[in-house]
Enzyme design. Sequence first.
Site, mmCIF file in Angstrom:
data_model
loop_
_atom_site.group_PDB
_atom_site.id
_atom_site.type_symbol
_atom_site.label_atom_id
_atom_site.label_comp_id
_atom_site.label_asym_id
_atom_site.label_seq_id
_atom_site.Cartn_x
_atom_site.Cartn_y
_atom_site.Cartn_z
ATOM 1 N N GLY A 10 0.819 -1.201 0.000
ATOM 2 C CA GLY A 10 0.000 0.000 0.000
ATOM 3 C C GLY A 10 0.855 1.254 0.000
ATOM 4 C CB ALA A 11 -0.072 4.843 -0.261
ATOM 5 C CB VAL A 12 1.127 3.808 4.755
ATOM 6 C CG1 VAL A 12 1.948 3.844 6.046
ATOM 7 C CG2 VAL A 12 0.179 5.009 4.714
ATOM 8 C CB CYS A 126 -2.219 11.571 8.873
ATOM 9 S SG CYS A 126 -3.921 11.574 8.286
ATOM 10 C CB SER A 156 -2.575 10.644 -0.856
ATOM 11 O OG SER A 156 -2.181 11.822 -0.172
ATOM 12 N N GLY A 157 -4.893 10.635 1.665
ATOM 13 C CA GLY A 157 -5.251 10.151 2.990
ATOM 14 C C GLY A 157 -6.225 8.991 2.933
ATOM 15 C CE LYS A 206 -9.681 8.382 13.629
ATOM 16 N NZ LYS A 206 -9.280 7.917 12.276
ATOM 17 C CG HIS A 235 -3.523 15.764 5.625
ATOM 18 N ND1 HIS A 235 -3.896 15.373 4.366
ATOM 19 C CD2 HIS A 235 -3.887 14.742 6.467
ATOM 20 C CE1 HIS A 235 -4.446 14.155 4.433
ATOM 21 N NE2 HIS A 235 -4.444 13.767 5.681
ATOM 22 C CD GLN A 304 -1.440 12.673 3.247
ATOM 23 O OE1 GLN A 304 -0.798 13.698 3.005
ATOM 24 N NE2 GLN A 304 -1.932 11.915 2.291
#
Length: 323
Positions: A10-12, A126, A156-157, A206, A235, A304
């Site tokens: 994945g992206a992260v 994030c 992209s978050g 959060k 972000h 982020q």
Amino acid sequence: MKVGIVGATGAVGRQMITCLEERNIPIEELRLFASDKSKGIKLPFHDTQIEVRVVEDGCFNGLEYVLGAVSNALSKQYRPMIEKAGAVYIDNSSAFRMEDDVPLVIPEINGEDALQHHGTIANPNCSTIITLMAVAPMNHLSKITSIQACTYQAVSGAGKQGIEELENEIQGKQAEAKVFPAQIAYNVIADIGTMLDNGYTTEEMKMQNEGRKILHLPDLKVTCTCVRVPVYRSHSISASVVTEQQISIEDAKNSIRQFDGDVLCEDTIPMPIDTSDQDLVYVGRIRRDLVNDKGLVVWCCGDQIRKGAATNAVEIMQYLNAH
């Protein structure tokens, strides 16, 4: 060091691999895990190619750290396996953030909390990371009592699918919104997370819940509105910070200037396009709150995927390894 990454494709997860490379962390062994559909593909790491595996019994044995970039459900499934193997699990999901015995850590702010772990450490949200990086220096001058924030969160978050949806809408290839509640191209959507009974979303709460734990401020009050914007990466947050004692603008600037991980922008305005694909949080437009004379307003931007996720997890691992 022997390290594993779950959710490596994945992206992260991919960003975690890049962070390990960039920081030249001495990795003796790196194991990459993902879903069945990714099994067998190879991802580059330095001058080698590492084959992606699936999670199965015993797969974490011998590892010292496992970095998590998977859903809450999968994180809950993997955590017992990782802890049983004796590895420290640094988890990017929100599954365990508010558990009392799980440290919630931004190394520059409360790195020492990581040392009190019982096998699992949580990576904060994030937007929480980027915002607190910007305002924590002021908390050193006078205790923060409240924050009013509005986040402007990149697509992209929501992962690779969020990026693809924006691209497809701009190119006219997609008419129906699937990832976001409505069209995100040429639009902003103040709807991130699940709506709660108090009218706020889970994403918006959060910042208060996690902020209290990270800053060790149990009475901190936060009002937050989270907005999705048609920006690919990084972000941005506007935050009005009220402290017990009035802080001068110059003292606030000095504290931010000296804070590891922050860049004070005095002659420029922080923008997501400038903060993308790097690990620093840019902070600027510091001014007096015109509603509360003990308040200061800041504008900050940060990547982020990196500092808001992958880099922070890698930094937690580095902190533990150094202590």
